[in-house]
Design a protein around this motif. Sequence first.
Motif, mmCIF file in Angstrom:
data_model
loop_
_atom_site.group_PDB
_atom_site.id
_atom_site.type_symbol
_atom_site.label_atom_id
_atom_site.label_comp_id
_atom_site.label_asym_id
_atom_site.label_seq_id
_atom_site.Cartn_x
_atom_site.Cartn_y
_atom_site.Cartn_z
ATOM 1 N N ASN A 153 0.843 -1.206 0.000
ATOM 2 C CA ASN A 153 0.000 0.000 0.000
ATOM 3 C C ASN A 153 0.875 1.252 0.000
ATOM 4 O O ASN A 153 0.742 2.136 0.844
ATOM 5 C CB ASN A 153 -0.917 -0.005 1.233
ATOM 6 N N ARG A 154 1.765 1.323 -0.985
ATOM 7 C CA ARG A 154 2.724 2.426 -1.048
ATOM 8 C C ARG A 154 2.105 3.738 -1.522
ATOM 9 O O ARG A 154 2.641 4.808 -1.245
ATOM 10 C CB ARG A 154 3.873 2.051 -1.986
ATOM 11 N N LYS A 155 1.021 3.650 -2.233
ATOM 12 C CA LYS A 155 0.414 4.859 -2.801
ATOM 13 C C LYS A 155 -0.677 5.386 -1.876
ATOM 14 O O LYS A 155 -1.604 4.664 -1.498
ATOM 15 C CB LYS A 155 -0.173 4.565 -4.177
ATOM 16 N N LEU A 156 -0.569 6.655 -1.517
ATOM 17 C CA LEU A 156 -1.581 7.269 -0.663
ATOM 18 C C LEU A 156 -2.866 7.505 -1.448
ATOM 19 O O LEU A 156 -2.853 7.716 -2.664
ATOM 20 C CB LEU A 156 -1.069 8.597 -0.102
ATOM 21 N N LYS A 157 -3.990 7.499 -0.735
ATOM 22 C CA LYS A 157 -5.303 7.710 -1.356
ATOM 23 C C LYS A 157 -5.604 9.183 -1.587
ATOM 24 O O LYS A 157 -6.438 9.531 -2.413
ATOM 25 C CB LYS A 157 -6.391 7.094 -0.472
ATOM 26 N N PHE A 158 -4.932 10.061 -0.837
ATOM 27 C CA PHE A 158 -5.125 11.500 -1.002
ATOM 28 C C PHE A 158 -3.936 12.210 -0.367
ATOM 29 O O PHE A 158 -3.134 11.598 0.353
ATOM 30 C CB PHE A 158 -6.447 11.985 -0.382
ATOM 31 N N VAL A 159 -3.821 13.486 -0.644
ATOM 32 C CA VAL A 159 -2.727 14.276 -0.091
ATOM 33 C C VAL A 159 -2.909 14.408 1.422
ATOM 34 O O VAL A 159 -3.997 14.766 1.888
ATOM 35 C CB VAL A 159 -2.680 15.677 -0.749
ATOM 36 N N PRO A 160 -1.892 14.114 2.195
ATOM 37 C CA PRO A 160 -2.022 14.185 3.655
ATOM 38 C C PRO A 160 -2.555 15.527 4.134
ATOM 39 O O PRO A 160 -2.110 16.588 3.699
ATOM 40 C CB PRO A 160 -0.581 13.961 4.136
ATOM 41 N N GLY A 161 -3.543 15.459 5.038
ATOM 42 C CA GLY A 161 -4.123 16.655 5.633
ATOM 43 C C GLY A 161 -5.325 17.210 4.900
ATOM 44 O O GLY A 161 -6.080 17.995 5.476
ATOM 45 N N GLU A 162 -5.531 16.814 3.629
ATOM 46 C CA GLU A 162 -6.631 17.393 2.858
ATOM 47 C C GLU A 162 -7.966 16.738 3.179
ATOM 48 O O GLU A 162 -9.012 17.376 3.069
ATOM 49 C CB GLU A 162 -6.348 17.277 1.361
ATOM 50 N N ARG A 163 -7.935 15.467 3.524
ATOM 51 C CA ARG A 163 -9.144 14.725 3.845
ATOM 52 C C ARG A 163 -8.864 13.855 5.060
ATOM 53 O O ARG A 163 -7.780 13.893 5.633
ATOM 54 C CB ARG A 163 -9.583 13.847 2.652
ATOM 55 N N ALA A 164 -9.854 13.045 5.414
ATOM 56 C CA ALA A 164 -9.661 12.071 6.485
ATOM 57 C C ALA A 164 -10.423 10.802 6.129
ATOM 58 O O ALA A 164 -11.548 10.863 5.632
ATOM 59 C CB ALA A 164 -10.156 12.619 7.822
ATOM 60 N N ALA A 165 -9.796 9.683 6.354
ATOM 61 C CA ALA A 165 -10.426 8.381 6.134
ATOM 62 C C ALA A 165 -9.766 7.381 7.071
ATOM 63 O O ALA A 165 -8.544 7.319 7.168
ATOM 64 C CB ALA A 165 -10.275 7.940 4.676
ATOM 65 N N TYR A 166 -10.567 6.625 7.737
ATOM 66 C CA TYR A 166 -10.109 5.702 8.773
ATOM 67 C C TYR A 166 -9.078 4.730 8.219
ATOM 68 O O TYR A 166 -9.248 4.169 7.134
ATOM 69 C CB TYR A 166 -11.307 4.933 9.314
ATOM 70 N N SER A 167 -8.006 4.516 8.978
ATOM 71 C CA SER A 167 -6.952 3.614 8.530
ATOM 72 C C SER A 167 -6.353 2.846 9.697
ATOM 73 O O SER A 167 -5.649 3.417 10.529
ATOM 74 C CB SER A 167 -5.845 4.378 7.801
ATOM 75 N N ASN A 168 -6.634 1.543 9.751
ATOM 76 C CA ASN A 168 -5.963 0.683 10.725
ATOM 77 C C ASN A 168 -4.453 0.678 10.490
ATOM 78 O O ASN A 168 -3.666 0.634 11.438
ATOM 79 C CB ASN A 168 -6.488 -0.750 10.613
ATOM 80 N N LEU A 169 -4.070 0.736 9.223
ATOM 81 C CA LEU A 169 -2.645 0.711 8.882
ATOM 82 C C LEU A 169 -1.920 1.903 9.497
ATOM 83 O O LEU A 169 -0.778 1.778 9.959
ATOM 84 C CB LEU A 169 -2.480 0.698 7.365
ATOM 85 N N GLY A 170 -2.567 3.051 9.534
ATOM 86 C CA GLY A 170 -1.945 4.218 10.148
ATOM 87 C C GLY A 170 -1.598 3.991 11.608
ATOM 88 O O GLY A 170 -0.544 4.433 12.091
ATOM 89 N N TYR A 171 -2.459 3.288 12.332
ATOM 90 C CA TYR A 171 -2.182 3.021 13.742
ATOM 91 C C TYR A 171 -1.167 1.899 13.936
ATOM 92 O O TYR A 171 -0.450 1.873 14.943
ATOM 93 C CB TYR A 171 -3.490 2.762 14.502
ATOM 94 N N LEU A 172 -1.062 1.007 12.972
ATOM 95 C CA LEU A 172 0.035 0.037 13.021
ATOM 96 C C LEU A 172 1.372 0.761 12.893
ATOM 97 O O LEU A 172 2.344 0.421 13.583
ATOM 98 C CB LEU A 172 -0.121 -0.982 11.890
ATOM 99 N N VAL A 173 1.420 1.770 12.027
ATOM 100 C CA VAL A 173 2.639 2.573 11.885
ATOM 101 C C VAL A 173 2.931 3.314 13.189
ATOM 102 O O VAL A 173 4.081 3.375 13.642
ATOM 103 C CB VAL A 173 2.516 3.552 10.701
ATOM 104 N N LEU A 174 1.903 3.858 13.831
ATOM 105 C CA LEU A 174 2.104 4.539 15.116
ATOM 106 C C LEU A 174 2.689 3.590 16.164
ATOM 107 O O LEU A 174 3.516 3.994 16.992
ATOM 108 C CB LEU A 174 0.798 5.131 15.621
ATOM 109 N N GLY A 175 2.260 2.332 16.135
ATOM 110 C CA GLY A 175 2.834 1.360 17.049
ATOM 111 C C GLY A 175 4.331 1.202 16.852
ATOM 112 O O GLY A 175 5.094 1.100 17.825
#
Length: 371
Positions: A153-175
Motif C-alpha cells: 500500500n505504497r500509494k496514498l489515497k489523497f494528499v495528507p491533511g486534505e481529507r480524512a479516512a479511517y486507517s488501521n494501517l496508520g495506527y500500526l505505523v504509530l505502534g
Amino acid sequence: MGNGSRRDGYPADVGTFAGFVDEKVRAEGVPGLSIAVVKGDRVVWARGFGLVDLATSMPASTQTGYLWFSMTKIATATAIIRLAEEGRLDLDAPADEYYRAFKVVSQPVPVSVRHLLSHSSGLANPVPIRWVYPASGPVPDRRAFVERLLAKNRKLKFVPGERAAYSNLGYLVLGEVISEVSSVHYEEYVREEILVPLGMEQTGFSYPPGGEAATGYHSLRPPLIPLFRAALPRGVVGRRQGRYVALNPFYVKGPAYGGLVGSVEEAARLVLLHLNGGRVGETRLLSVASVEEMQRTTPRGGERDFGLGWFRAAGVRHERPALVEHLGGGAGFWNVMRLYPRESLGVVMMGNTTAYDHESILDEAVRITWG
C-alpha cells in the motif's frame, strides 16, 4: 425518568436503565454484555448482562475480559501524546523520521505523526479479514507484518491533511513509531507507561492466565459456516452454538490497532483519564491541553470527524450532548468507549457478538442523572 435516590446510592432511574439493557440483550439475542458508567472522577455504576460463554453458562460481569479491537487505538493515541509531551517526538514531524521503513510509502507531502493520529494521512485501510491468529499458535512477527502491508500500500489515497479516512494501517505505523522512540516494544511501553499507572493490571495484550474471558460469537446461518471457517486462519472458528458460531481464543496480528484484552471495570480507568484532564486520582499521564486537543474534532468531509484518536460521526456534529468516542469491533466482539465531556460523563460497553444496537443503550444512559 425521575431523579430521586435509592438506598443503594444509585439514582432511582438506574433500575429502569438496567431493565432496559436486560430486555435489549434478550430481544437481540446478545450472548453477553458488560457496561461501566463514569461520572466526574469516579465510576458510578457497572454491571454485566447475559452470558460470556454459552456452553458453560458463565455470566457476564464487570471483570470479564473482552477483546477490545479498535478501542485499543485510544491507548495507542494516549501513548503517542505522552511521548510528545515528554519531548521525545514531535507530532508535526514526518513519521518516517522515527520509523524509517515508512519511507517505502510515496508521499507528495510528508505524512506527519499528527496525520496518522487523525486518520488524515491518506494511507489505505486494507480489509483486516485475516489479521488474527489462534491464541494457542505461534506469535507472528509484528514488524514484518506491518512492513508487508506498507509494501502493498505504497500509494496514498489523497494528499495528507486534505481529507480524512479511517486507517488501521496508520495506527500500526504509530505502534512502530512508539517502539522506535521508546526503544522498547509497543506492548511494553503501553503496559508500563499507560496501563500500570492507571491501575489496569489485568488489561494487556494477552488473556490473563485463569482470568474470566468472554467467548466471541458470530451469528451465522449454517450453510455459511464452512465459508466463514475458510475465511479465517485455521483454529480460530470453533463450534456452532445455537444461532452463533463460537470463536476460539485469538489475538490480532497488529496490537497497536486493536490488540488489547480487558474488562469494562479497568477500561473505565482510561475513560476517567480522558474525562478528567489527563489525571486519575494522584496519577497524571497527560496535560489538560493535550486531552482537550485529542477530543477536538475537525470536519474534513468524511463520514467521521476525527480528533487525535477520538472521533464522532459527522451527522451528530451539531447534536447535544456533544460527544467523542471510539468503537471496537471485529469477529465475535463489539465495543464502544464514549465521552460526553460537557456532562463529565463516560460509558464503556463491551459485548461478545459481532454486532448489536449499542446506540439505543447509550441514548438511555445519557438520559439518566447519575449524580
